[in-house]
Design a protein around this motif. Structure first.
Motif, short mmCIF file in Angstrom:
data_model
loop_
_atom_site.label_atom_id
_atom_site.label_comp_id
_atom_site.label_asym_id
_atom_site.label_seq_id
_atom_site.Cartn_x
_atom_site.Cartn_y
_atom_site.Cartn_z
N LEU A 93 6.25 5.90 -1.89
CA LEU A 93 5.66 4.96 -2.91
C LEU A 93 4.18 4.78 -3.08
CD1 LEU A 93 6.71 3.42 -5.50
CD2 LEU A 93 7.10 1.58 -3.88
N LEU A 94 3.51 4.19 -1.89
CA LEU A 94 2.30 3.82 -1.92
C LEU A 94 1.39 4.50 -0.83
CD1 LEU A 94 3.01 0.10 -2.01
CD2 LEU A 94 2.08 1.65 -3.96
N GLY A 95 1.95 5.33 -0.03
CA GLY A 95 1.00 6.17 1.12
C GLY A 95 0.00 5.38 1.51
N GLU A 96 -1.39 6.00 1.78
CA GLU A 96 -2.51 5.27 2.09
C GLU A 96 -2.93 4.06 1.53
OE1 GLU A 96 -4.17 5.71 4.85
OE2 GLU A 96 -2.96 7.48 5.56
N ASP A 97 -2.91 3.95 0.21
CA ASP A 97 -3.01 2.76 -0.43
C ASP A 97 -2.31 1.53 0.24
OD1 ASP A 97 -4.45 1.00 -2.61
OD2 ASP A 97 -2.23 0.85 -3.53
N GLY A 98 -1.00 1.83 0.47
CA GLY A 98 0.17 0.69 0.93
C GLY A 98 -0.39 0.45 2.35
N ARG A 99 -1.01 1.37 3.23
CA ARG A 99 -1.31 1.06 4.73
C ARG A 99 -2.61 0.34 4.39
NH1 ARG A 99 -2.09 5.84 8.45
NH2 ARG A 99 0.31 5.88 8.56
N ARG A 100 -3.67 0.50 3.60
CA ARG A 100 -4.66 -0.04 3.25
C ARG A 100 -4.52 -1.56 3.11
NH1 ARG A 100 -6.84 -2.32 -0.72
NH2 ARG A 100 -5.54 -1.03 -2.19
N ARG A 101 -3.47 -1.73 1.99
CA ARG A 101 -3.06 -3.26 1.65
C ARG A 101 -2.71 -3.81 2.64
NH1 ARG A 101 0.70 -2.27 -3.51
NH2 ARG A 101 1.09 -4.28 -3.01
N PHE A 102 -1.70 -3.38 3.54
CA PHE A 102 -1.19 -4.00 4.83
C PHE A 102 -2.34 -4.42 5.73
CE2 PHE A 102 -0.56 -2.93 9.06
CZ PHE A 102 0.26 -3.99 9.59
N ASN A 103 -3.23 -3.35 6.23
CA ASN A 103 -4.17 -3.58 7.00
C ASN A 103 -5.17 -4.67 6.55
OD1 ASN A 103 -3.74 -1.83 9.28
ND2 ASN A 103 -4.74 -0.05 8.16
N GLU A 104 -5.52 -4.84 5.18
CA GLU A 104 -6.45 -5.98 4.68
C GLU A 104 -5.54 -7.20 4.99
OE1 GLU A 104 -7.41 -4.81 0.74
OE2 GLU A 104 -8.68 -3.24 1.22
N CYS A 105 -4.37 -7.57 4.76
CA CYS A 105 -3.81 -8.38 4.99
C CYS A 105 -3.74 -8.91 6.51
CB CYS A 105 -2.38 -8.44 4.34
SG CYS A 105 -2.20 -8.26 2.48
N TYR A 106 -3.17 -8.10 7.20
CA TYR A 106 -3.29 -8.14 8.81
C TYR A 106 -4.43 -8.63 9.15
CZ TYR A 106 -3.19 -6.50 13.56
OH TYR A 106 -3.12 -6.21 14.87
N ILE A 107 -5.75 -8.06 8.93
CA ILE A 107 -6.87 -8.49 9.64
C ILE A 107 -7.15 -9.82 8.92
CG2 ILE A 107 -9.24 -8.19 9.60
CD1 ILE A 107 -8.48 -5.03 10.09
N TYR A 108 -6.99 -10.12 7.58
CA TYR A 108 -7.51 -11.46 6.92
C TYR A 108 -6.59 -12.60 7.63
CZ TYR A 108 -8.10 -14.87 3.41
OH TYR A 108 -8.45 -16.15 2.87
N ILE A 109 -5.28 -12.38 7.85
CA ILE A 109 -4.69 -13.30 8.35
C ILE A 109 -5.13 -13.62 10.00
CG2 ILE A 109 -2.26 -13.91 9.29
CD1 ILE A 109 -1.15 -12.32 6.70
N LEU A 110 -5.10 -12.60 10.78
CA LEU A 110 -5.95 -12.82 11.99
C LEU A 110 -7.17 -13.42 11.97
CD1 LEU A 110 -5.18 -9.43 13.80
CD2 LEU A 110 -4.32 -11.93 14.64
N LYS A 111 -7.82 -13.43 10.95
CA LYS A 111 -9.28 -14.10 10.84
C LYS A 111 -9.25 -15.23 10.42
CE LYS A 111 -12.85 -11.41 9.38
NZ LYS A 111 -13.65 -10.70 8.45
#
Length: 186
Positions: A93-111
């Protein structure tokens, strides 16, 4: 387009429309050409359900609320796709765009300890919560909580290596209590 959507969803708070319906409408088109299919496929329910529901933005301890089986299935599928590289339905459904969205959220939350924007939850008929919008944010939150726990157990050199891998200077423990939108059927 936003004003047209607001007319179709007068009961949904403006922020919830901007976070959830507007991006879908921009992708799927507005007004929906096949109303019923757009309702059920994109929003999961008929428009009348969302308009009749009670909406509230509130702070919720996410470790204390019951989640639906669908939530668990979604988190598992997203995790497999974006953390393990499994080419499942989420990846297709989303491929690399989905992974990018996840990674952005993950790092944002950690920070920052909190979601970048509040997700939208809906209380279902069994008294459990489904994620209406924000699955990538939730996976980021769950992953950030686990990563921070592992980070605390690392030695200083391992911690620095972990920080470098994320391209961040330091981490904060994600708060269990987060701001979310809750939609409850009437």
């Amino acid at each position: 387009m936003f004003e047209d959507i607001r007319r179709a969803f007068p009961n949904i708070p403006e922020e919830a429309v901007r976070l959830w319906i507007l991006p879908l409408a921009q992708k799927e088109g507005w007004p929906p050409t096949r109303q019923h299919q757009w309702d059920v496929r994109v929003t999961g329910r008929l428009f009348s359900f969302w308009n009749a529901a009670e909406w509230e933005k509130m702070d919720v301890n996410l470790s204390e609320i019951p989640y639906s089986r669908g939530f668990a299935d979604s988190m598992l599928g997203l995790r497999e796709a974006y953390l393990l590289g499994v080419e499942n339905d989420y990846w297709r459904l989303l491929g690399e765009d989905g992974r990018r969205r996840f990674n952005e959220c993950y790092i944002y939350i950690l920070k920052n300890q909190h979601f970048p924007q509040p997700p939208i939850l809906s209380l279902n008929d069994t008294g459990k919560y489904d994620v209406v919008d924000g699955n990538h944010r939730f996976l980021g939150f769950i992953t950030a909580k686990s990563a921070y726990k592992a980070y605390e157990e690392m030695n200083v050199a391992q911690q620095q290596e972990f920080l470098d891998s994320l391209n961040v200077e330091n981490l904060s423990s994600p708060n269990s209590t987060q701001e979310v939108w809750i939609c409850k059927p009437r």
